[in-house]
Design a protein around this motif. Structure first.
Motif, PDB file in Angstrom:
ATOM      1  N   ASP A   1      22.342 -63.950 -13.957  1.00  0.00           N
ATOM      2  CA  ASP A   1      21.812 -63.967 -12.600  1.00  0.00           C
ATOM      3  C   ASP A   1      20.365 -64.464 -12.659  1.00  0.00           C
ATOM      4  O   ASP A   1      19.517 -63.817 -13.255  1.00  0.00           O
TER       5      ASP A   1
ATOM      6  N   ASP B   1      18.027 -64.359 -10.680  1.00  0.00           N
ATOM      7  CA  ASP B   1      17.065 -63.430 -10.085  1.00  0.00           C
ATOM      8  C   ASP B   1      16.730 -62.272 -11.022  1.00  0.00           C
ATOM      9  O   ASP B   1      15.772 -61.541 -10.773  1.00  0.00           O
ATOM     10  N   ARG B   2      17.524 -62.113 -12.081  1.00  0.00           N
ATOM     11  CA  ARG B   2      17.324 -60.987 -12.988  1.00  0.00           C
ATOM     12  C   ARG B   2      17.107 -61.405 -14.437  1.00  0.00           C
ATOM     13  O   ARG B   2      16.713 -60.600 -15.267  1.00  0.00           O
TER      14      ARG B   2
ATOM     15  N   SER C   1      15.086 -64.290 -16.504  1.00  0.00           N
ATOM     16  CA  SER C   1      14.138 -65.402 -16.421  1.00  0.00           C
ATOM     17  C   SER C   1      14.225 -66.273 -17.668  1.00  0.00           C
ATOM     18  O   SER C   1      14.744 -65.848 -18.707  1.00  0.00           O
TER      19      SER C   1
ATOM     20  N   TYR D   1       7.153 -62.867 -16.212  1.00  0.00           N
ATOM     21  CA  TYR D   1       6.997 -62.512 -14.801  1.00  0.00           C
ATOM     22  C   TYR D   1       5.508 -62.335 -14.469  1.00  0.00           C
ATOM     23  O   TYR D   1       4.695 -62.112 -15.353  1.00  0.00           O
TER      24      TYR D   1
ATOM     25  N   GLU E   1      18.117 -58.627 -18.848  1.00  0.00           N
ATOM     26  CA  GLU E   1      18.249 -58.449 -17.409  1.00  0.00           C
ATOM     27  C   GLU E   1      17.209 -57.443 -16.941  1.00  0.00           C
ATOM     28  O   GLU E   1      17.092 -56.356 -17.499  1.00  0.00           O
TER      29      GLU E   1
ATOM     30  N   TYR F   1      14.786 -55.840 -13.340  1.00  0.00           N
ATOM     31  CA  TYR F   1      14.567 -55.712 -11.909  1.00  0.00           C
ATOM     32  C   TYR F   1      13.066 -55.767 -11.638  1.00  0.00           C
ATOM     33  O   TYR F   1      12.304 -55.098 -12.350  1.00  0.00           O
TER      34      TYR F   1
END
Length: 347
Positions: free
Chosen positions: A39, A41-42, A44, A99, A342, A344
């Motif tokens: 995913d 979004d989870r 990078s 991030y 992964e 959040y």
């Protein structure tokens, strides 16, 4: 999901006093089969290293925790080292968080290789763990690659191919501070063991072909205290291993490597240009094991037991052995696991 916040404070305590095992299980391991789509979004770019099917290695870069009875004696010039027992090993990876804000760790995905060691019979249902570290510069030594006294144009002192000067290079100048060891997970019981390589071998008469245990994605799902807070721009590492020894307790992982080059030492970098490298822990003994060139282990019980002790882990070795990129016969300096972390975003 419970989001855990921890403070990352550089400590000067000895390594042996750190990394206390958690009191309760906070890890489960899931078999994802042969398909996994990260995913975006989870997962990078800096916290992953995808490898296309066509590029998956056919080797046996392995996590092992074998009993004395199932240790392999390495003999002969084609054994990638000879005259000692193949050592038990944890494997892992150094990475940098890309991030812009703190994130909460949720899971780690790894993939088995196409090697004959993809999944050996002692792996299914065996307990495993994942240990995390913060990686900081060593104030006494800059981060660099030590060529181990074998610069370009000279043969390596050890490795899968000693004609490559890079084969014995190792990382120096990094300090590993244990953060947490996630426990309670078991290797999926449903994955059948592999018995052959999943690709054609040059050796005549070798049976080969993909098997169900090859190229299998494994999701290490973290809960409770294992859901660490990762800080932006910080370098971390994980190590994966088997909790206890067993007969043929071994899995081989999908990796890529830049060791296969006649070139000066150069750091492997992630998509953002951040330096990263592979790490390991091996057996319990000198970096270079005691070598006894023979087709079989020594018959003298004292000598044989000393070699066995070098190849196996001591109890709770995760509290006493720091990671390194330096192994024998191979090093992890230029090796990158296929991995996906992964996360959040923190609220």
């Amino acid at each position: 999901m419970t989001c855990c916040r921890i403070a990352f404070v550089l400590t000067t305590l000895p390594f042996a006093l750190l990394g206390t095992p958690p009191a309760a299980a906070d890890l489960t391991i899931h078999d994802l089969g042969h398909d996994y789509v990260p995913d975006p979004d989870r997962v990078s770019p800096g916290l992953s290293h995808p490898v296309a099917d066509r590029d998956v290695n056919h080797g046996n870069t392995s996590i092992r925790n074998n009993t004395e009875q199932s240790l392999r004696w390495k003999s002969g010039p084609n054994a990638n080292g000879e005259g000692y027992y193949q050592r038990n090993r944890d494997l892992g990876q150094v990475f940098v968080v890309d991030y812009k804000q703190p994130v909460t760790l949720d899971a780690l995905v790894l993939r088995t290789s196409l090697g004959s060691y993809g999944v050996l019979p002692g792996a299914p249902c065996a307990p495993m763990y994942v240990q995390f570290f913060r990686v900081d510069p060593d104030p006494e030594s800059p981060l660099t690659i030590n060529d181990n006294g074998t610069p370009l144009g000279t043969p390596a002192s050890h490795g899968f191919d000693t004609r490559l000067s890079r084969a014995d290079d190792y990382i120096q100048g990094a300090r590993y501070t244990p953060l947490h060891r996630a426990t309670g997970g078991v290797f999926p019981c449903n994955i059948p063991p592999t018995s052959q390589p999943g690709h054609p071998k040059a050796d005549p008469g070798v049976t080969w072909g993909p098997q169900p245990g090859h190229l299998r994605y494994l999701r290490f799902d973290f809960r409770n205290d294992s859901e660490l807070t990762l800080l932006p721009g910080q370098r971390y590492a994980f190590l994966v291993g088997f909790e206890t020894p067993g007969n043929d307790r071994c899995i081989a992982l999908s990796v890529t490597t830049r060791t296969h080059h006649q070139a000066n030492p150069t750091f492997v970098t992630d998509p953002h240009g951040q330096t990263r490298w592979g790490i390991r822990r091996e057996g319990h003994g000198p970096r270079v094991p005691t070598i006894v060139i023979a087709d079989a282990p020594p018959s003298n019980p004292v000598t044989r037991q000393a070699l066995i002790d070098e190849a196996t882990f001591t109890d709770h070795h995760w509290n006493t052995q720091p990671p390194t990129s330096r192994g024998f016969p191979d090093v992890d300096t230029y090796r990158t696991l296929e991995f996906y972390i992964e996360c959040y975003p923190n609220p």
